[in-house]
Write a protein that holds these residues in place. Structure first.
Motif, PDB file in Angstrom:
ATOM      1  N   PHE A   1       0.938  -1.205  -0.134  1.00  0.00           N
ATOM      2  CA  PHE A   1      -0.195  -0.066  -0.108  1.00  0.00           C
ATOM      3  C   PHE A   1       0.787   1.337   0.153  1.00  0.00           C
ATOM      4  O   PHE A   1       1.997   1.170   0.460  1.00  0.00           O
ATOM      5  CB  PHE A   1      -0.877   0.067   1.225  1.00  0.00           C
TER       6      PHE A   1
ATOM      7  N   LEU B   1       1.257 -16.603  10.471  1.00  0.00           N
ATOM      8  CA  LEU B   1       0.306 -16.774  10.113  1.00  0.00           C
ATOM      9  C   LEU B   1      -0.025 -18.116   9.222  1.00  0.00           C
ATOM     10  O   LEU B   1      -0.819 -18.831   9.260  1.00  0.00           O
ATOM     11  CB  LEU B   1      -0.940 -15.805   9.363  1.00  0.00           C
TER      12      LEU B   1
ATOM     13  N   THR C   1      -6.259   0.493   6.759  1.00  0.00           N
ATOM     14  CA  THR C   1      -5.158  -0.120   5.918  1.00  0.00           C
ATOM     15  C   THR C   1      -4.351  -0.964   6.780  1.00  0.00           C
ATOM     16  O   THR C   1      -4.039  -2.027   6.071  1.00  0.00           O
ATOM     17  CB  THR C   1      -4.162   0.949   5.242  1.00  0.00           C
ATOM     18  N   LEU C   2      -4.313  -0.883   7.954  1.00  0.00           N
ATOM     19  CA  LEU C   2      -3.866  -2.054   8.754  1.00  0.00           C
ATOM     20  C   LEU C   2      -4.400  -3.472   9.014  1.00  0.00           C
ATOM     21  O   LEU C   2      -3.991  -4.378   8.688  1.00  0.00           O
ATOM     22  CB  LEU C   2      -3.654  -1.374  10.420  1.00  0.00           C
TER      23      LEU C   2
ATOM     24  N   ASN D   1      -6.507  -3.915   6.289  1.00  0.00           N
ATOM     25  CA  ASN D   1      -6.405  -4.732   5.219  1.00  0.00           C
ATOM     26  C   ASN D   1      -4.942  -5.422   5.011  1.00  0.00           C
ATOM     27  O   ASN D   1      -4.984  -6.503   4.316  1.00  0.00           O
ATOM     28  CB  ASN D   1      -6.478  -3.598   4.050  1.00  0.00           C
ATOM     29  N   ALA D   2      -3.926  -4.685   5.587  1.00  0.00           N
ATOM     30  CA  ALA D   2      -2.689  -5.499   5.436  1.00  0.00           C
ATOM     31  C   ALA D   2      -2.657  -6.658   6.056  1.00  0.00           C
ATOM     32  O   ALA D   2      -2.089  -7.747   5.678  1.00  0.00           O
ATOM     33  CB  ALA D   2      -1.631  -4.351   6.011  1.00  0.00           C
ATOM     34  N   ALA D   3      -3.271  -6.590   7.348  1.00  0.00           N
ATOM     35  CA  ALA D   3      -3.376  -8.049   7.957  1.00  0.00           C
ATOM     36  C   ALA D   3      -4.031  -9.136   7.191  1.00  0.00           C
ATOM     37  O   ALA D   3      -3.881 -10.314   7.121  1.00  0.00           O
ATOM     38  CB  ALA D   3      -3.906  -7.921   9.215  1.00  0.00           C
ATOM     39  N   ARG D   4      -5.097  -8.633   6.759  1.00  0.00           N
ATOM     40  CA  ARG D   4      -6.003  -9.559   5.818  1.00  0.00           C
ATOM     41  C   ARG D   4      -5.344 -10.263   4.516  1.00  0.00           C
ATOM     42  O   ARG D   4      -5.390 -11.211   4.312  1.00  0.00           O
ATOM     43  CB  ARG D   4      -7.374  -8.732   5.325  1.00  0.00           C
ATOM     44  N   VAL D   5      -4.611  -9.307   3.835  1.00  0.00           N
ATOM     45  CA  VAL D   5      -3.796  -9.727   2.656  1.00  0.00           C
ATOM     46  C   VAL D   5      -2.788 -10.741   3.048  1.00  0.00           C
ATOM     47  O   VAL D   5      -2.084 -11.513   2.381  1.00  0.00           O
ATOM     48  CB  VAL D   5      -3.599  -8.660   1.873  1.00  0.00           C
ATOM     49  N   LEU D   6      -2.385 -10.637   4.323  1.00  0.00           N
ATOM     50  CA  LEU D   6      -1.485 -11.638   4.719  1.00  0.00           C
ATOM     51  C   LEU D   6      -2.021 -12.947   5.350  1.00  0.00           C
ATOM     52  O   LEU D   6      -1.214 -13.833   5.622  1.00  0.00           O
ATOM     53  CB  LEU D   6      -0.398 -10.924   5.804  1.00  0.00           C
ATOM     54  N   GLY D   7      -3.409 -12.911   5.241  1.00  0.00           N
ATOM     55  CA  GLY D   7      -3.825 -14.128   5.478  1.00  0.00           C
ATOM     56  C   GLY D   7      -4.602 -14.282   6.810  1.00  0.00           C
ATOM     57  O   GLY D   7      -5.074 -15.347   7.316  1.00  0.00           O
ATOM     58  N   ALA D   8      -4.719 -13.163   7.530  1.00  0.00           N
ATOM     59  CA  ALA D   8      -5.213 -12.957   9.208  1.00  0.00           C
ATOM     60  C   ALA D   8      -6.824 -13.070   8.906  1.00  0.00           C
ATOM     61  O   ALA D   8      -7.409 -12.500   8.100  1.00  0.00           O
ATOM     62  CB  ALA D   8      -4.831 -11.719   9.588  1.00  0.00           C
TER      63      ALA D   8
END
Ligand SMILES: Nc1ncnc2c1ncn2[C@@H]1O[C@H](COP(=O)(O)OP(=O)(O)O)[C@@H](O)[C@H]1O
Ligand SMILES: [Mg+2]
Lengths: 259, 270
Positions: A83, A104, B167-168, B170-177
């Motif tokens: 981003f 994860l 955005t934090l 989202n950043a976690a989500r795209v890393l698979g959280a």
């Protein structure tokens, strides 16, 4: 050529008071495996929306977004996202940030450490591995975010104006660093930028978008060899392509009458 | 649209450690001067016999007496026990409730009217009701303090969750959280600064409430001691009580501030 990412007739509308707002109207685009594609266009033309759909952070209103031939249903570790606002976890050190995705993925501690170490080295942050983000410059923060994405070894990198907030010099350094790693591991890259020079320098194809409604205006092929060097950046051929892209970004004429 | 590159280099720290230290010393000296001047003015006023004000010496002497016979320590402990019980219960409940309200719109919809309504009532206004319902023992006092701490802290925890940078997440989500991981690893740490501010406000509110609660019905405590002294025109004791309350409040606030600094040192301060 095999498609890694495909957008098929993608429409995205956002509900608004009164009528819906059409952010993207019928976008079709194929990005080949291992291709480096940049996307430029005026602000608000739907670049981020397009990228977010590939990332799985947004869904198309109609049409299909495919990765490896199957529809995107959500985010996944096969697609790394970077981003503009870095989005580092400020309470974690560089190393802990880079290890976040590895944790994860359920990796054992020593494997995690090794992979993180490697990713951090790749972006030249070894000396700052135990520093908190607040002590880093903008360029270093973005390098950390890139390392965090690399660490989980995604096949696709989705980058949303990653160097947009950096000064010109840092930006050029990071462009070269990015191309360096890309030429080694050849991931598929979709890279959004508002900088025409950057778009041409990095890509094998530049997608130029237009606004209201958001759509693809033109696709410009960049027939310049890799590795890209300063020589190429200063060559007349580069200048010609840059002018062409510049022209299609800034002189798009009026939007087509019929949507 | 123009192609603009915004150079946003990180500002180098404007103040070195040395000048920072010098600034601290300077403000400490100023604090000490102000304190000494205040005591001097007080002494002068007392000497002029304004409103039969007791002087610093008389108050110090009284404090010595109250410390020697153990009254001050007993009162202090009684007040502190109430504050900490109420405060601990209040924050322990406020944090999960605040998180719930921030994370689930349904919980927010159900709970917000009550939180907002009770926030507009000063906790002290509930004392009469609490006494009628719960008698004059410890329960109503602790309850009112609990409420004061809870209401200050719940809003902070809620706001903390709502304000977590998208955005934090989202950043976690795209890393698979997963949602659970996002809550534990992103939302909780990101809202810690808000919660600690809420706890500081809550502690202030609890401290303010205990004294008032003790004014009404108590057998010991700082508030009780002052109330008792009032019936005997014992201004010395009232002054000792006031100063003790002030100093203790300040100490507690500083301790929490210290905890805040340690726990949220990662924050970028602008
Ligand atoms: N969640 C949203 N709700 C409503 N409108 C949105 C939302 N996200 C984006 N938009 C609108 O869609 C358009 C495209 O946005 P975006 O993809 O961010 O553009 P770009 O990245 O090209 O600047 C903009 O006009 C923006 O206001
Ligand atoms: Mg954008």
């Amino acid at each position: 050529m095999t498609e890694k990412i495909s957008f098929r007739d993608v429409v995205k509308t956002f509900p608004m008071k009164g009528t819906d707002f059409t952010a993207l109207n019928g976008v079709s685009l194929d990005i080949a495996d291992r291709e480096f594609v940049t996307v430029v266009g005026p602000s608000g033309c739907g670049k981020s929306t397009l990228l977010n759909m590939a990332a799985g952070l947004a869904e198309p209103t109609s049409g299909d977004v495919l990765v490896d031939g199957s529809p995107v249903t959500g985010p996944g570790p096969d697609r790394g996202v970077i981003f503009q606002q870095y989005a580092l976890f400020p309470w974690l050190t560089v190393r802990q940030n880079v290890e976040f995705g590895l944790r994860l993925a359920g990796l054992a501690a020593d494997e995690r450490r090794k992979r993180a170490e490697h990713a951090i080295e790749l972006v030249d942050l070894t000396d700052f591995a135990d520093a908190l983000p607040k002590t880093l410059s903008g360029g270093m923060k973005q390098r950390c975010a890139i390392a965090r994405a690399y660490a989980v070894n995604p096949q696709v990198l989705l980058m949303d104006e990653p160097f947009g907030a950096l000064d010109a010099l840092t930006r050029v350094q990071l462009q070269d660093q990015l191309l360096d790693t890309w030429s080694q591991d050849k991931r598929t890259v979709m890279f959004i930028t508002h900088d025409v020079d950057e778009a041409v320098y990095l890509a094998s194809r530049v997608v130029v978008m237009a606004a209201r409604p958001g759509r693809i205006h033109r696709i410009v092929d960049v027939d310049l060899p890799y590795p890209r060097t300063e020589e190429i950046r200063l060559s007349p051929e580069f200048g010609r392509i840059r002018n062409e892209v510049w022209h299609s970004v800034y002189h798009q004429g009026t939007a087509p009458a019929a949507a | 649209m123009a192609v603009i590159t915004t150079p946003r280099k990180r500002a180098t720290r404007p103040r070195t450690r040395r000048t920072e230290r010098r600034g601290q010393v300077r403000s400490l000296v100023l604090n000490a001067i102000a304190l000494a001047a205040g005591v001097a003015v007080w002494a002068v006023l007392a000497a002029l016999n304004v409103e039969s004000l007791p002087g610093p010496l008389a108050v110090a002497q009284k404090a010595g007496d109250l410390i020697a016979d153990g009254t001050l320590a007993d009162d202090l402990l009684a007040s502190l026990r109430r504050v900490f019980t109420g405060f601990a219960l209040g924050t322990a409940l406020a944090i999960p409730v605040g998180f719930l309200m921030g994370w689930y719109p349904t919980a927010r919809g159900l709970l917000e009217p009550y939180v907002q309504f009770f926030r507009t009532i000063p906790p002290l206004a509930l004392i009469p009701l609490a006494i009628v319902l719960m008698g004059i023992g410890e329960t109503p006092k602790v309850f009112v303090i609990f409420l004061a701490a809870f209401l200050s802290c719940v809003v902070a925890a809620f706001q903390g969750v709502v304000d977590v940078d998208r955005t934090l997440i989202n950043a976690a989500r795209v890393l698979g959280a997963s949602d659970r991981v996002i809550f534990l690893k992103v939302v909780i740490p990101a809202s810690t600064p808000f919660i600690l501010v809420g706890m500081r406000i809550g502690l202030g509110a609890a401290w303010a409430t205990v004294v008032a609660a003790e004014l009404i019905a108590a057998q010991e405590g700082l508030g009780f001691r002052m109330q008792h002294a009032q019936t005997y025109y014992d201004l010395d004791t009232i002054f000792v009580g006031l100063i003790t309350i002030g100093v203790l409040g300040l100490v507690m606030d500083r301790l929490l501030l210290l905890a805040e600094r340690r726990l949220t040192g990662w924050q970028e301060r602008r």
